[in-house]
Design an enzyme around this catalytic site. Structure first.
Site, PDB file in Angstrom:
ATOM      1  N   ARG A   1       0.826  -1.212   0.000  1.00 54.24           N
ATOM      2  CA  ARG A   1       0.000   0.000   0.000  1.00 54.24           C
ATOM      3  C   ARG A   1       0.865   1.271   0.000  1.00 54.24           C
ATOM      4  NH1 ARG A   1      -2.130  -3.786  -0.999  1.00 54.24           N
ATOM      5  NH2 ARG A   1      -4.073  -4.698  -0.233  1.00 54.24           N
TER       6      ARG A   1
ATOM      7  N   SER B   1     -12.226  -0.241   2.923  1.00 52.16           N
ATOM      8  CA  SER B   1     -11.370  -0.472   4.089  1.00 52.16           C
ATOM      9  C   SER B   1     -10.757   0.846   4.558  1.00 52.16           C
ATOM     10  CB  SER B   1     -10.258  -1.461   3.745  1.00 52.16           C
ATOM     11  OG  SER B   1     -10.804  -2.710   3.387  1.00 52.16           O
TER      12      SER B   1
ATOM     13  N   GLU C   1      -5.894   3.732   5.666  1.00 50.80           N
ATOM     14  CA  GLU C   1      -5.709   3.542   4.234  1.00 50.80           C
ATOM     15  C   GLU C   1      -6.359   4.708   3.487  1.00 50.80           C
ATOM     16  OE1 GLU C   1      -6.855   0.150   0.917  1.00 50.80           O
ATOM     17  OE2 GLU C   1      -6.246  -0.487   2.925  1.00 50.80           O
TER      18      GLU C   1
END
Length: 337
Positions: free
Chosen positions: A164, A238, A333
């Site tokens: 990520r 998420s 995130e």
């Protein structure tokens, strides 16, 4: 291109929170983009680029210029015996691009089906799901350097992709705008069933009958069963990343919590953030119009008229309780503005 003032961003973020940008511009060409940047620089404004607002939380109004990147176009530009090379503009919808490739027999991205957002946003955080990451198929990308307004090509190695993460989130943050992304895709199907939930969902089907389209359809079905549709309920998927811990931490936690999901990731271990949040009692929590989805503890939701500040405050409370119980710091995130 038109510059709009005091623009409500409610329909430009999937949380559907009401926040206003001092200025807003939609750009559909490189010329539009440069014109918007000229306006930003001549007026000494901060600016932010958005695609489809699927990974954003506005906790307050934005005092600068919001640029919606709407560059479109997909082309196959090369191939060899095993691979197809395809380029997509940064404003293309990610899932539409995945389905475009599948329909033409360009394989590899099917595990990444139904991830919200745009092609241009995908490399910034190296999107991943169900055993596949963007880095597995990224070839190169072109990005506009904001200071010089010139295009620079980045190889996959240049992008420094990890979990990520990319160079565009660290040393080159806010210095480039990704205009197009090129992928190296497979001509022959090679289904990836490494992710346990996906493998389990297809366990009753003989391996030889599992094709990329079936894999994509199954991923979509799983995602829809777990993640609420932002059209119906405000959310950004998420909210937190799955944390990475070392082997000592992993073993200590598994001694205390035998059912804690832990997966090897390079030289570290990935822990399920959803499990951590659920086991601190947040799954299904609701306070007014903010809450945690009842089916997936990683998803924070706006039930109706929640503010970005209220959602942000909830995320802080969740982080604090997970840190207190498990000693793990959850990192968002979602990009918080």
């Amino acid at each position: 291109m038109q510059i709009q003032e005091n623009f409500n961003l409610k329909h430009f973020n999937t949380f559907h929170v009401s926040a206003h940008a001092r200025y807003f511009a939609e750009v559909s060409s490189q010329e539009d983009l440069i014109q918007a940047l000229d306006f930003q620089q001549s007026n000494n404004l901060t600016f932010m680029l958005i695609g489809q607002g699927s990974n954003l939380l506005f906790k307050e109004d934005y005092a600068g210029l919001i640029i919606e990147l709407n560059l479109r176009g997909i082309e196959k530009y090369d191939e060899d015996d095993k691979r197809i090379y395809i380029r997509a503009m940064g404003g293309e919808n990610w899932d539409n691009f995945v389905q475009y490739c599948l329909q033409r027999g360009y394989y590899g991205l099917e595990n990444l089906s139904l991830i919200p957002g745009t092609v241009g946003a995908a490399p910034i955080q190296n999107i991943g799901a169900y055993g596949v990451e963007l880095s597995d198929f990224l070839y190169e990308l072109d990005a506009l350097e904001i200071s010089t307004k010139t295009i620079k090509t980045f190889s996959k190695e240049d992008c420094q992709l990890s979990y990520r993460h990319s160079i565009f989130k660290s040393e080159l943050k806010d210095q480039f705008i990704i205009s197009n992304v090129s992928f190296s895709l497979l001509k022959e199907p090679a289904v990836n069933l490494s992710y346990p939930a996906l493998k389990n969902a297809l366990k009753d089907i003989p391996l030889e009958k599992i094709n990329p389209q079936l894999l994509s359809d199954t991923v979509c079905k799983i995602r829809r069963s777990k993640l609420p549709d932002p059209v119906n309920i405000g959310n950004a998927g998420s909210f937190f990343r799955n944390p990475l811990i070392n082997i000592k931490q992993a073993r200590a936690l598994q001694e205390l919590y035998a059912d804690l999901p832990v997966y090897p990731y390079q030289d570290l271990f990935k822990v399920s953030a959803a499990w951590l949040i659920e086991h601190t009692g947040w799954k299904g929590f609701r306070d007014g119009d903010v809450g945690v989805h009842k089916e997936h503890a990683l998803v924070l939701v706006n039930y109706d008229k929640a503010s970005g500040a209220e959602l942000y405050e909830l995320s802080i409370r969740i982080q604090a309780s997970v840190k207190e119980k498990f000693g793990i710091i959850l990192e968002p995130e979602v990009r918080i503005i």
